[in-house]
Design a protein around this motif. Structure first.
Motif, PDB file in Angstrom:
ATOM      1  N   PHE A   8      42.404  30.899  40.628  1.00 42.59           N
ATOM      2  CA  PHE A   8      43.515  32.097  40.465  1.00 42.59           C
ATOM      3  C   PHE A   8      42.761  33.401  40.100  1.00 42.59           C
ATOM      4  O   PHE A   8      41.817  33.239  39.200  1.00 42.59           O
ATOM      5  CB  PHE A   8      44.465  31.880  39.218  1.00 42.59           C
ATOM      6  N   ALA A   9      43.147  34.505  40.814  1.00 45.55           N
ATOM      7  CA  ALA A   9      42.611  35.543  40.537  1.00 45.55           C
ATOM      8  C   ALA A   9      43.748  36.631  41.281  1.00 45.55           C
ATOM      9  O   ALA A   9      44.388  36.264  42.312  1.00 45.55           O
ATOM     10  CB  ALA A   9      41.384  36.081  40.718  1.00 45.55           C
ATOM     11  N   CYS A  10      43.982  37.837  40.799  1.00 45.57           N
ATOM     12  CA  CYS A  10      44.997  38.885  41.325  1.00 45.57           C
ATOM     13  C   CYS A  10      44.515  40.198  40.539  1.00 45.57           C
ATOM     14  O   CYS A  10      43.922  40.517  39.842  1.00 45.57           O
ATOM     15  CB  CYS A  10      46.516  38.201  40.949  1.00 45.57           C
ATOM     16  N   LEU A  11      45.254  41.120  41.376  1.00 46.04           N
ATOM     17  CA  LEU A  11      45.022  42.440  41.050  1.00 46.04           C
ATOM     18  C   LEU A  11      45.941  42.714  39.875  1.00 46.04           C
ATOM     19  O   LEU A  11      46.799  42.065  39.609  1.00 46.04           O
ATOM     20  CB  LEU A  11      45.897  43.279  42.095  1.00 46.04           C
ATOM     21  N   ASN A  12      45.377  43.707  39.018  1.00 42.83           N
ATOM     22  CA  ASN A  12      46.077  43.801  37.760  1.00 42.83           C
ATOM     23  C   ASN A  12      47.484  44.563  37.988  1.00 42.83           C
ATOM     24  O   ASN A  12      48.170  44.666  36.809  1.00 42.83           O
ATOM     25  CB  ASN A  12      45.076  44.753  36.841  1.00 42.83           C
TER      26      ASN A  12
END
Length: 108
Positions: A8-12
């Protein structure tokens, strides 16, 4: 039994708290990573993994690991479970873009 390992990773700018509430219900483990991608002179930077980890702790989900390098994070995620474990890459298409070449090398 939970059989999903999430990378998981996403834009802030995204509501990752809401995303993680759904993911935590299905996850055996969550690998938190980040990305930095330059497209057409626009820099796309993910939320800091430590901030995502804070949300996971608030959700009482403690089976997570931060692996800052997305390619190493993918390797780590794929090595976590049995053959029946499904690894899900999610949160942002920018993350998928960052590890796309490595995904092509994964044996089916």
């Amino acid at each position: 039994e939970k059989k999903f390992v999430f990378l998981f990773a996403c834009l802030n700018s995204k509501d990752y708290g809401k995303m993680l509430r759904y993911i935590a219900k299905l996850a055996q483990k969550i690998i938190v990573t980040n990305f930095r991608l330059d497209t057409f002179d626009i820099m796309h930077i993910s939320e800091q993994p430590k901030k995502i980890a804070k949300v996971l702790k608030k959700l009482n989900f403690l089976d997570y690991k931060i692996v800052k390098d997305p390619k190493k994070a993918l390797d780590y995620a794929l090595s976590r479970g049995a053959k029946s474990t499904i690894t899900v890459v999610t949160g942002s298409l920018y993350l998928i873009s960052t590890i796309y070449n490595e995904l092509q090398l994964v044996k089916k």
